[in-house]
Write an enzyme that holds these catalytic residues in place. Structure first.
Site, short mmCIF file in Angstrom:
data_model
loop_
_atom_site.label_atom_id
_atom_site.label_comp_id
_atom_site.label_asym_id
_atom_site.label_seq_id
_atom_site.Cartn_x
_atom_site.Cartn_y
_atom_site.Cartn_z
N TYR A 58 0.86 -1.33 0.18
CA TYR A 58 -0.04 -0.05 -0.13
C TYR A 58 0.95 1.07 -0.10
O TYR A 58 1.62 1.54 1.00
CB TYR A 58 -0.81 0.04 1.39
CG TYR A 58 -1.97 -1.08 1.46
CD1 TYR A 58 -2.07 -1.98 0.11
CD2 TYR A 58 -2.19 -1.80 2.55
CE1 TYR A 58 -3.05 -3.18 0.09
CE2 TYR A 58 -2.93 -3.02 2.54
CZ TYR A 58 -3.40 -3.60 1.40
OH TYR A 58 -4.16 -4.69 1.48
N HIS A 124 0.35 -12.33 0.49
CA HIS A 124 -0.54 -11.31 -0.01
C HIS A 124 -1.06 -11.55 -1.33
O HIS A 124 0.07 -11.71 -2.43
CB HIS A 124 0.15 -9.90 0.02
CG HIS A 124 -0.58 -8.77 -0.29
ND1 HIS A 124 -0.10 -7.35 -0.21
CD2 HIS A 124 -1.89 -8.48 -0.55
CE1 HIS A 124 -1.23 -6.52 -0.29
NE2 HIS A 124 -2.15 -7.28 -0.39
P1 NAD Z 1 -13.31 -0.84 1.26
O1 NAD Z 1 -14.39 -1.51 0.58
O2 NAD Z 1 -13.21 -1.01 2.73
O3 NAD Z 1 -13.40 0.77 1.03
C1 NAD Z 1 -13.14 1.55 -0.12
C2 NAD Z 1 -12.57 2.94 0.26
O4 NAD Z 1 -13.80 3.61 0.65
C3 NAD Z 1 -11.72 3.25 1.40
O5 NAD Z 1 -10.48 3.12 1.29
C4 NAD Z 1 -12.00 4.58 2.02
O6 NAD Z 1 -11.13 5.60 1.23
C5 NAD Z 1 -13.63 4.77 1.38
N1 NAD Z 1 -14.51 4.95 2.69
C6 NAD Z 1 -14.42 4.18 3.82
N2 NAD Z 1 -15.41 4.42 4.57
C7 NAD Z 1 -16.20 5.25 3.91
C8 NAD Z 1 -17.46 5.95 4.25
N3 NAD Z 1 -18.39 5.53 5.29
N4 NAD Z 1 -18.23 6.48 3.24
C9 NAD Z 1 -17.38 6.61 1.98
N5 NAD Z 1 -16.17 6.22 1.76
C10 NAD Z 1 -15.63 5.42 2.69
O7 NAD Z 1 -12.07 -1.34 0.36
P2 NAD Z 1 -10.54 -1.32 0.57
O8 NAD Z 1 -10.03 -0.26 1.52
O9 NAD Z 1 -9.87 -2.04 -0.41
O10 NAD Z 1 -10.60 -2.70 1.80
C11 NAD Z 1 -10.50 -2.47 3.21
C12 NAD Z 1 -8.99 -3.14 3.75
O11 NAD Z 1 -8.98 -4.59 3.61
C13 NAD Z 1 -7.78 -2.58 3.09
O12 NAD Z 1 -7.55 -1.25 3.54
C14 NAD Z 1 -6.85 -3.57 3.16
O13 NAD Z 1 -6.53 -3.36 4.59
C15 NAD Z 1 -7.80 -4.75 3.39
N6 NAD Z 1 -7.68 -5.43 1.81
C16 NAD Z 1 -6.69 -6.58 1.77
C17 NAD Z 1 -6.61 -7.18 0.58
C18 NAD Z 1 -5.44 -8.27 0.52
O14 NAD Z 1 -5.02 -8.63 1.39
N7 NAD Z 1 -5.37 -8.78 -0.68
C19 NAD Z 1 -7.38 -6.87 -0.59
C20 NAD Z 1 -8.50 -5.61 -0.15
C21 NAD Z 1 -8.43 -5.06 1.08
#
Ligand code: NAD
Length: 304
Positions: A58, A124
């Site tokens: 990230y 990952h």
């Molecule tokens: P998400 O669906 O959680 O959110 C997307 C984005 O929406 C956030 O990053 C933020 O900028 C925004 N957001 C958050 N709350 C909000 C709200 N209430 N209203 C409007 N916008 C809002 O997607 P994500 O951030 O990709 O996934 C969550 C976490 O999961 C990541 O930060 C990561 O730590 C993890 N993740 C891991 C993997 C992996 O390991 N392969 C893949 C995807 C996500």
């Protein structure tokens, strides 16, 4: 309300059912002000979030560096998860699942996160192209780190549910993280993975309940692509929610948090306002009428 904790499978860790996804701290969803990101981290802890997920990928180490700085004085209050194996978004050159890189990567992550151990260390974005290396080299190296006490538990993350299951069958992992497979658009997680993980007592982590921001009023970032029909259906659903005085992100989160087995649902956060909004969704049952109307708008576009 106080955020309930659930046991993360056989790890025994008690994790907040809403977890802090730190990818936005690495500017993955637009530029983040570091001060605001730090305040978001501290506010999340104050509100009862204790599970934090990050990765070297990230922002190509920026998120780990910022999270490490924000956690100075708070490390003992959180369960910290990071990853190895993926380092840039270049699909050709971004991965390195070699044992040598795992051993180097953990030291780099420990330094950036300013800690002496990682609680959950995950390979990952594993995919089938690297099958034999992941099973015979990457995970054995990570298990050696567990023996050495540098990491407490070992897990895998990825997009392909069937491949995650295949690897969990081959190697004794503690946790499995998948993303965008249990939300308003897609619940395939429960067809492919959940029954297996719950039977084996493997800790389940559900990430991206807002489907990478598709299920918000802002919409997806440019780099995230879905079929046009799905994007249009998501915009229509967000509009419909607004007309009913609801923010679709609240409904999406309430829905995902109802998952019966996932110990924690990870939402990406880097702003205090998002922490406030998202923690307020915990313990709220989605309005059944609105939920069924929104599913009727979304699901035909995905075939789910
Ligand atoms: P998400 O669906 O959680 O959110 C997307 C984005 O929406 C956030 O990053 C933020 O900028 C925004 N957001 C958050 N709350 C909000 C709200 N209430 N209203 C409007 N916008 C809002 O997607 P994500 O951030 O990709 O996934 C969550 C976490 O999961 C990541 O930060 C990561 O730590 C993890 N993740 C891991 C993997 C992996 O390991 N392969 C893949 C995807 C996500």
């Amino acid at each position: 309300m106080e955020i309930p904790r659930r046991v993360l499978g056989k790890t025994g860790l008690k994790v907040s059912m809403l977890g802090f996804g730190a990818s936005p701290l690495g500017d993955e969803f637009g530029v983040t002000d570091e001060g605001e990101g730090t305040r978001a981290v501290h506010y999340a802890i104050e509100r009862g979030i204790n599970y934090f997920d990050v990765a070297p990928l990230y922002g190509e180490t920026l998120a780990e560096t910022r999270l490490g700085r924000a956690l100075v004085g708070y490390r003992h209050k959180v369960i910290l998860a990071t990853k190895c194996g993926e380092y840039t978004n270049d699909l050709k050159t971004g991965f390195d699942f070699s044992a040598q890189r795992v051993f180097r990567s953990v030291e780099e992550s420990l330094r950036r996160l300013r800690t002496d151990h990682i609680d959950v260390y995950q390979a990952h974005d594993i995919h089938a192209e690297y099958r034999s290396q992941i099973i015979s080299e990457t995970l054995p190296a990570m298990l050696r780190l567990k023996e050495a006490g540098k990491v407490r538990f070992v897990g895998i993350t990825g997009d392909s549910l069937s491949f995650l299951r295949e690897v969990a069958e081959a190697v004794d992992v503690d946790t499995v993280l998948s993303f965008c497979h249990y939300d308003l658009l897609d619940t395939s997680l429960d067809q492919v993975l959940t029954p297996y993980l719950s039977r084996r007592g493997i800790g389940q982590i559900n990430a991206s309940p807002l489907h990478m921001r598709v299920l918000t009023n802002t919409g997806a970032p440019d780099w995230y692509k879905l079929p046009l029909a799905t994007m249009e259906a998501a915009q229509k659903a967000a509009r419909y929610c607004r007309q009913h005085g609801v923010d679709i992100s609240d409904l999406a989160l309430q829905f995902a948090l109802q998952h019966p087995y996932a110990a924690t649902t990870l939402v990406g956060m880097s702003r205090v306002a998002h922490v406030e909004r998202n923690t307020s969704a915990v313990g709220v049952t989605p309005d059944p009428q609105l939920l069924s109307e929104i599913l009727a708008i979304l699901r035909p576009s995905t075939g789910c």
